[in-house]
Design a protein around this motif. Sequence first.
Motif, PDB file in Angstrom:
ATOM      1  N   ALA A  35       7.580  -2.580  24.307  1.00  0.00           N
ATOM      2  CA  ALA A  35       9.032  -2.425  24.235  1.00  0.00           C
ATOM      3  C   ALA A  35       9.720  -3.742  24.579  1.00  0.00           C
ATOM      4  O   ALA A  35       9.154  -4.595  25.262  1.00  0.00           O
ATOM      5  CB  ALA A  35       9.494  -1.329  25.193  1.00  0.00           C
ATOM      6  N   TRP A  36      10.929  -3.845  24.105  1.00  0.00           N
ATOM      7  CA  TRP A  36      11.794  -4.975  24.463  1.00  0.00           C
ATOM      8  C   TRP A  36      12.990  -4.444  25.241  1.00  0.00           C
ATOM      9  O   TRP A  36      13.618  -3.450  24.843  1.00  0.00           O
ATOM     10  CB  TRP A  36      12.293  -5.707  23.206  1.00  0.00           C
ATOM     11  N   PHE A  37      13.250  -5.130  26.330  1.00  0.00           N
ATOM     12  CA  PHE A  37      14.413  -4.843  27.161  1.00  0.00           C
ATOM     13  C   PHE A  37      15.257  -6.110  27.235  1.00  0.00           C
ATOM     14  O   PHE A  37      14.782  -7.207  26.965  1.00  0.00           O
ATOM     15  CB  PHE A  37      13.976  -4.455  28.582  1.00  0.00           C
ATOM     16  N   ARG A  38      16.489  -5.931  27.649  1.00  0.00           N
ATOM     17  CA  ARG A  38      17.317  -7.117  27.896  1.00  0.00           C
ATOM     18  C   ARG A  38      18.221  -6.851  29.092  1.00  0.00           C
ATOM     19  O   ARG A  38      18.557  -5.700  29.393  1.00  0.00           O
ATOM     20  CB  ARG A  38      18.150  -7.482  26.668  1.00  0.00           C
ATOM     21  N   GLN A  39      18.567  -7.937  29.756  1.00  0.00           N
ATOM     22  CA  GLN A  39      19.428  -7.827  30.923  1.00  0.00           C
ATOM     23  C   GLN A  39      20.460  -8.943  30.896  1.00  0.00           C
ATOM     24  O   GLN A  39      20.110 -10.122  30.970  1.00  0.00           O
ATOM     25  CB  GLN A  39      18.619  -7.888  32.215  1.00  0.00           C
ATOM     26  N   ALA A  40      21.707  -8.543  30.767  1.00  0.00           N
ATOM     27  CA  ALA A  40      22.817  -9.482  30.801  1.00  0.00           C
ATOM     28  C   ALA A  40      23.267  -9.649  32.251  1.00  0.00           C
ATOM     29  O   ALA A  40      23.038  -8.764  33.086  1.00  0.00           O
ATOM     30  CB  ALA A  40      23.963  -8.966  29.936  1.00  0.00           C
ATOM     31  N   PRO A  41      23.915 -10.769  32.577  1.00  0.00           N
ATOM     32  CA  PRO A  41      24.361 -10.993  33.961  1.00  0.00           C
ATOM     33  C   PRO A  41      25.239  -9.849  34.464  1.00  0.00           C
ATOM     34  O   PRO A  41      26.176  -9.421  33.790  1.00  0.00           O
ATOM     35  CB  PRO A  41      25.168 -12.290  33.850  1.00  0.00           C
ATOM     36  N   GLY A  42      24.905  -9.336  35.622  1.00  0.00           N
ATOM     37  CA  GLY A  42      25.690  -8.278  36.231  1.00  0.00           C
ATOM     38  C   GLY A  42      25.487  -6.895  35.643  1.00  0.00           C
ATOM     39  O   GLY A  42      26.195  -5.956  36.006  1.00  0.00           O
ATOM     40  N   LYS A  43      24.531  -6.775  34.726  1.00  0.00           N
ATOM     41  CA  LYS A  43      24.299  -5.475  34.077  1.00  0.00           C
ATOM     42  C   LYS A  43      22.877  -4.982  34.324  1.00  0.00           C
ATOM     43  O   LYS A  43      21.989  -5.751  34.688  1.00  0.00           O
ATOM     44  CB  LYS A  43      24.566  -5.578  32.574  1.00  0.00           C
ATOM     45  N   GLU A  44      22.687  -3.703  34.089  1.00  0.00           N
ATOM     46  CA  GLU A  44      21.363  -3.106  34.207  1.00  0.00           C
ATOM     47  C   GLU A  44      20.482  -3.568  33.043  1.00  0.00           C
ATOM     48  O   GLU A  44      20.965  -3.884  31.957  1.00  0.00           O
ATOM     49  CB  GLU A  44      21.473  -1.576  34.155  1.00  0.00           C
ATOM     50  N   ARG A  45      19.176  -3.582  33.293  1.00  0.00           N
ATOM     51  CA  ARG A  45      18.243  -3.883  32.210  1.00  0.00           C
ATOM     52  C   ARG A  45      18.194  -2.681  31.277  1.00  0.00           C
ATOM     53  O   ARG A  45      18.007  -1.546  31.733  1.00  0.00           O
ATOM     54  CB  ARG A  45      16.855  -4.169  32.790  1.00  0.00           C
ATOM     55  N   GLU A  46      18.361  -2.927  29.997  1.00  0.00           N
ATOM     56  CA  GLU A  46      18.394  -1.844  29.024  1.00  0.00           C
ATOM     57  C   GLU A  46      17.287  -2.020  27.991  1.00  0.00           C
ATOM     58  O   GLU A  46      17.007  -3.132  27.546  1.00  0.00           O
ATOM     59  CB  GLU A  46      19.755  -1.783  28.303  1.00  0.00           C
ATOM     60  N   TYR A  94      15.731 -11.583  27.624  1.00  0.00           N
ATOM     61  CA  TYR A  94      14.963 -10.588  26.895  1.00  0.00           C
ATOM     62  C   TYR A  94      13.543 -10.522  27.446  1.00  0.00           C
ATOM     63  O   TYR A  94      12.878 -11.552  27.602  1.00  0.00           O
ATOM     64  CB  TYR A  94      14.946 -10.928  25.406  1.00  0.00           C
ATOM     65  N   TYR A  95      13.100  -9.299  27.732  1.00  0.00           N
ATOM     66  CA  TYR A  95      11.778  -9.057  28.302  1.00  0.00           C
ATOM     67  C   TYR A  95      10.974  -8.150  27.381  1.00  0.00           C
ATOM     68  O   TYR A  95      11.522  -7.198  26.814  1.00  0.00           O
ATOM     69  CB  TYR A  95      11.894  -8.341  29.651  1.00  0.00           C
ATOM     70  N   CYS A  96       9.674  -8.409  27.280  1.00  0.00           N
ATOM     71  CA  CYS A  96       8.809  -7.427  26.649  1.00  0.00           C
ATOM     72  C   CYS A  96       7.978  -6.743  27.741  1.00  0.00           C
ATOM     73  O   CYS A  96       7.783  -7.303  28.828  1.00  0.00           O
ATOM     74  CB  CYS A  96       7.920  -8.045  25.573  1.00  0.00           C
ATOM     75  N   ALA A  97       7.548  -5.543  27.417  1.00  0.00           N
ATOM     76  CA  ALA A  97       6.818  -4.742  28.392  1.00  0.00           C
ATOM     77  C   ALA A  97       5.819  -3.867  27.674  1.00  0.00           C
ATOM     78  O   ALA A  97       5.992  -3.535  26.494  1.00  0.00           O
ATOM     79  CB  ALA A  97       7.792  -3.886  29.197  1.00  0.00           C
ATOM     80  N   ARG A 109      12.603   1.983  31.664  1.00  0.00           N
ATOM     81  CA  ARG A 109      11.879   0.975  32.432  1.00  0.00           C
ATOM     82  C   ARG A 109      10.680   1.561  33.152  1.00  0.00           C
ATOM     83  O   ARG A 109       9.617   0.934  33.209  1.00  0.00           O
ATOM     84  CB  ARG A 109      12.818   0.340  33.471  1.00  0.00           C
ATOM     85  N   ALA A 110      10.834   2.748  33.690  1.00  0.00           N
ATOM     86  CA  ALA A 110       9.780   3.334  34.523  1.00  0.00           C
ATOM     87  C   ALA A 110       8.511   3.632  33.736  1.00  0.00           C
ATOM     88  O   ALA A 110       7.448   3.817  34.328  1.00  0.00           O
ATOM     89  CB  ALA A 110      10.297   4.605  35.179  1.00  0.00           C
ATOM     90  N   ASP A 111       8.595   3.677  32.416  1.00  0.00           N
ATOM     91  CA  ASP A 111       7.426   3.995  31.590  1.00  0.00           C
ATOM     92  C   ASP A 111       6.533   2.784  31.324  1.00  0.00           C
ATOM     93  O   ASP A 111       5.473   2.909  30.730  1.00  0.00           O
ATOM     94  CB  ASP A 111       7.867   4.582  30.250  1.00  0.00           C
ATOM     95  N   TYR A 112       6.970   1.606  31.742  1.00  0.00           N
ATOM     96  CA  TYR A 112       6.255   0.370  31.414  1.00  0.00           C
ATOM     97  C   TYR A 112       5.742  -0.297  32.679  1.00  0.00           C
ATOM     98  O   TYR A 112       6.472  -0.441  33.662  1.00  0.00           O
ATOM     99  CB  TYR A 112       7.167  -0.559  30.612  1.00  0.00           C
ATOM    100  N   VAL A 113       4.465  -0.679  32.613  1.00  0.00           N
ATOM    101  CA  VAL A 113       3.819  -1.210  33.817  1.00  0.00           C
ATOM    102  C   VAL A 113       3.588  -2.718  33.767  1.00  0.00           C
ATOM    103  O   VAL A 113       3.446  -3.347  34.807  1.00  0.00           O
ATOM    104  CB  VAL A 113       2.476  -0.500  34.078  1.00  0.00           C
ATOM    105  N   TYR A 114       3.496  -3.266  32.571  1.00  0.00           N
ATOM    106  CA  TYR A 114       3.284  -4.704  32.447  1.00  0.00           C
ATOM    107  C   TYR A 114       4.534  -5.338  31.845  1.00  0.00           C
ATOM    108  O   TYR A 114       5.089  -4.813  30.862  1.00  0.00           O
ATOM    109  CB  TYR A 114       2.077  -4.996  31.546  1.00  0.00           C
ATOM    110  N   VAL A 121      18.311 -15.588  25.676  1.00  0.00           N
ATOM    111  CA  VAL A 121      18.981 -15.644  24.381  1.00  0.00           C
ATOM    112  C   VAL A 121      20.475 -15.773  24.653  1.00  0.00           C
ATOM    113  O   VAL A 121      21.047 -14.928  25.360  1.00  0.00           O
ATOM    114  CB  VAL A 121      18.691 -14.379  23.540  1.00  0.00           C
ATOM    115  N   THR A 122      21.081 -16.811  24.123  1.00  0.00           N
ATOM    116  CA  THR A 122      22.501 -17.039  24.316  1.00  0.00           C
ATOM    117  C   THR A 122      23.179 -17.147  22.959  1.00  0.00           C
ATOM    118  O   THR A 122      22.747 -17.939  22.113  1.00  0.00           O
ATOM    119  CB  THR A 122      22.752 -18.326  25.124  1.00  0.00           C
ATOM    120  N   VAL A 123      24.227 -16.349  22.772  1.00  0.00           N
ATOM    121  CA  VAL A 123      24.951 -16.345  21.510  1.00  0.00           C
ATOM    122  C   VAL A 123      26.364 -16.838  21.779  1.00  0.00           C
ATOM    123  O   VAL A 123      27.105 -16.224  22.557  1.00  0.00           O
ATOM    124  CB  VAL A 123      24.981 -14.935  20.884  1.00  0.00           C
ATOM    125  N   SER A 124      26.723 -17.933  21.160  1.00  0.00           N
ATOM    126  CA  SER A 124      28.064 -18.495  21.359  1.00  0.00           C
ATOM    127  C   SER A 124      29.024 -17.976  20.296  1.00  0.00           C
ATOM    128  O   SER A 124      28.637 -17.709  19.159  1.00  0.00           O
ATOM    129  CB  SER A 124      28.001 -20.020  21.303  1.00  0.00           C
TER     130      SER A 124
END
Length: 125
Positions: A35-46, A94-97, A109-114, A121-124
């Motif tokens: 899976a791929w997750f992402r976390q923006a500043p001040g936000k939860e990882r989704e 961006y994170y993979c798991a 998130r809880a379903d992924y162990v690695y 990634v920055t989009v201007s």
Amino acid sequence: QVQLVESGGGLVQSGGSLRVSCAVSGRISDHYAIAWFRQAPGKEREGISCLVGLTNRTVFAQSVKGRFTLSRDKAKNTVSMQMNNLQPADTAVYYCAAGLLGRLCTHRRADYVYWGQGTQVTVSS
């Protein structure tokens, strides 16, 4: 020892494209989902996308559906995410798991162990 290493992040203008990849090393079977997750500043990882190891079925969050795709290279043990029409709201780390999910994949998130270490990634605008 299972390791996940992301690559391919960077800076892109709004409307542009990037491809991020997740290289998996160590003993990991097709029963693992990626899976791929992402976390923006001040936000939860989704969770935004996932691939079922046994079937290659993919699932995308509504926020990226139609813009992001996943592909898998079994020979290289790599899962890549092509990101098109990127917007400033896509700016995040961006994170993979990997998680042992059999014929499923989820965006929880809880379903992924690695986990990988993440790639920015920055989009201007």
